[in-house]
Design an enzyme around this catalytic site. Structure first.
Site, PDB file in Angstrom:
ATOM      1  N   ASN A   1       0.184   5.165  -4.107  1.00  0.00           N
ATOM      2  CA  ASN A   1       0.080   6.328  -3.945  1.00  0.00           C
ATOM      3  C   ASN A   1       0.500   7.607  -5.210  1.00  0.00           C
ATOM      4  O   ASN A   1       1.284   6.955  -5.891  1.00  0.00           O
ATOM      5  CB  ASN A   1       1.078   6.824  -2.742  1.00  0.00           C
ATOM      6  CG  ASN A   1       0.947   8.440  -2.390  1.00  0.00           C
ATOM      7  OD1 ASN A   1       1.727   9.097  -3.204  1.00  0.00           O
ATOM      8  ND2 ASN A   1       0.727   8.604  -1.328  1.00  0.00           N
TER       9      ASN A   1
ATOM     10  N   ILE B   1       0.780  -1.196  -0.118  1.00  0.00           N
ATOM     11  CA  ILE B   1      -0.033   0.147   0.174  1.00  0.00           C
ATOM     12  C   ILE B   1       0.735   1.440  -0.112  1.00  0.00           C
ATOM     13  O   ILE B   1       2.053   1.355   0.577  1.00  0.00           O
ATOM     14  CB  ILE B   1      -1.049  -0.176   1.503  1.00  0.00           C
ATOM     15  CG1 ILE B   1      -1.875   1.182   1.244  1.00  0.00           C
ATOM     16  CG2 ILE B   1      -0.199  -0.226   2.593  1.00  0.00           C
ATOM     17  CD1 ILE B   1      -3.058   1.187   2.164  1.00  0.00           C
ATOM     18  N   CYS B   2       0.424   2.364  -0.578  1.00  0.00           N
ATOM     19  CA  CYS B   2       0.887   3.549  -0.520  1.00  0.00           C
ATOM     20  C   CYS B   2       1.992   3.583  -1.372  1.00  0.00           C
ATOM     21  O   CYS B   2       2.005   3.271  -2.686  1.00  0.00           O
ATOM     22  CB  CYS B   2       1.159   4.182   0.822  1.00  0.00           C
ATOM     23  SG  CYS B   2       1.558   5.975   0.815  1.00  0.00           S
ATOM     24  N   ALA B   3       3.309   3.909  -1.012  1.00  0.00           N
ATOM     25  CA  ALA B   3       4.524   3.950  -1.853  1.00  0.00           C
ATOM     26  C   ALA B   3       5.151   2.539  -2.064  1.00  0.00           C
ATOM     27  O   ALA B   3       6.004   2.297  -2.953  1.00  0.00           O
ATOM     28  CB  ALA B   3       5.636   4.799  -1.164  1.00  0.00           C
TER      29      ALA B   3
END
Length: 192
Positions: free
Chosen positions: A131, A110-112
């Site tokens: 992200n 998740i995210c980066a």
């Protein structure tokens, strides 16, 4: 109270500087669903400080005697800065991620952190998201970028955009193990 619903175990990898929402939300919702889940530090110390200076005491460290990635069915990589670069710099973790991807075993980021999958060559021709600040990395490495999707499932890979999508991300992991009924039960329990 934890009521175990599967024998499959999940490891949430905890690096210094992680986005704590992305790691701990997964742990919380998997606990509610009955999926065994451990926080695993990538450092020798089990105490890790997040990007927002929250101290997390992990259940295990990858440096513990007897630790084996094979104890876990799925590895989950939370994002955050500098959490993601710290995960990427962890050679044993990256080697395990590649081996699991090649074997078709489940992975989530998740995210980066999906950028790690991209940099390791695991997203070429695969649907994924991350992200917005890291979506160029996925695209440059050949991913089929679904930029507006909060969570993307492509076979054994689950990717998500960030802290605000941590609950839907965790629920896709619940769905992977226990199906739609468990997802609806957990959603109702947290009033989502």
């Amino acid at each position: 109270m934890f009521k175990q619903a599967t024998d499959r175990r999940v490891a949430v990898l905890i690096a210094p500087g992680l986005e704590e929402i992305e790691g701990l939300t997964v742990v919380d919702l998997l606990f509610r669903a009955g999926i065994p889940c451990d926080t695993v530090a990538i450092t020798p110390e089990r105490t890790v400080t997040s990007s927002h200076e929250v101290t997390i005491v992990c259940k295990r460290s990858i440096d513990d005697d007897g630790f084996a990635f094979d104890d876990y069915d799925m590895l989950v990589l939370p994002g955050g800065i500098p959490g993601t670069p710290n995960l990427r710099a962890c050679e044993p973790l990256c080697a395990e991620v590649v081996a699991r991807a090649e074997a078709g075993r489940p992975l989530a980021a998740i995210c980066a952190a999906p950028s790690i999958f991209a940099e390791l060559g695991l997203l070429k021709g695969r649907r994924a998201t991350s992200n917005p600040g890291f979506q160029h990395v996925l695209a440059e490495q050949g991913a089929e970028l679904l930029a507006d999707e909060p969570v993307v499932v492509d076979g054994n890979l689950i990717t998500s955009q960030g802290a605000g999508t941590a609950m839907p991300f965790a629920l896709e992991i619940v769905r992977h193990y226990l199906g739609d009924e468990a997802v609806e039960r957990v959603r109702a329990g947290v009033v989502l």
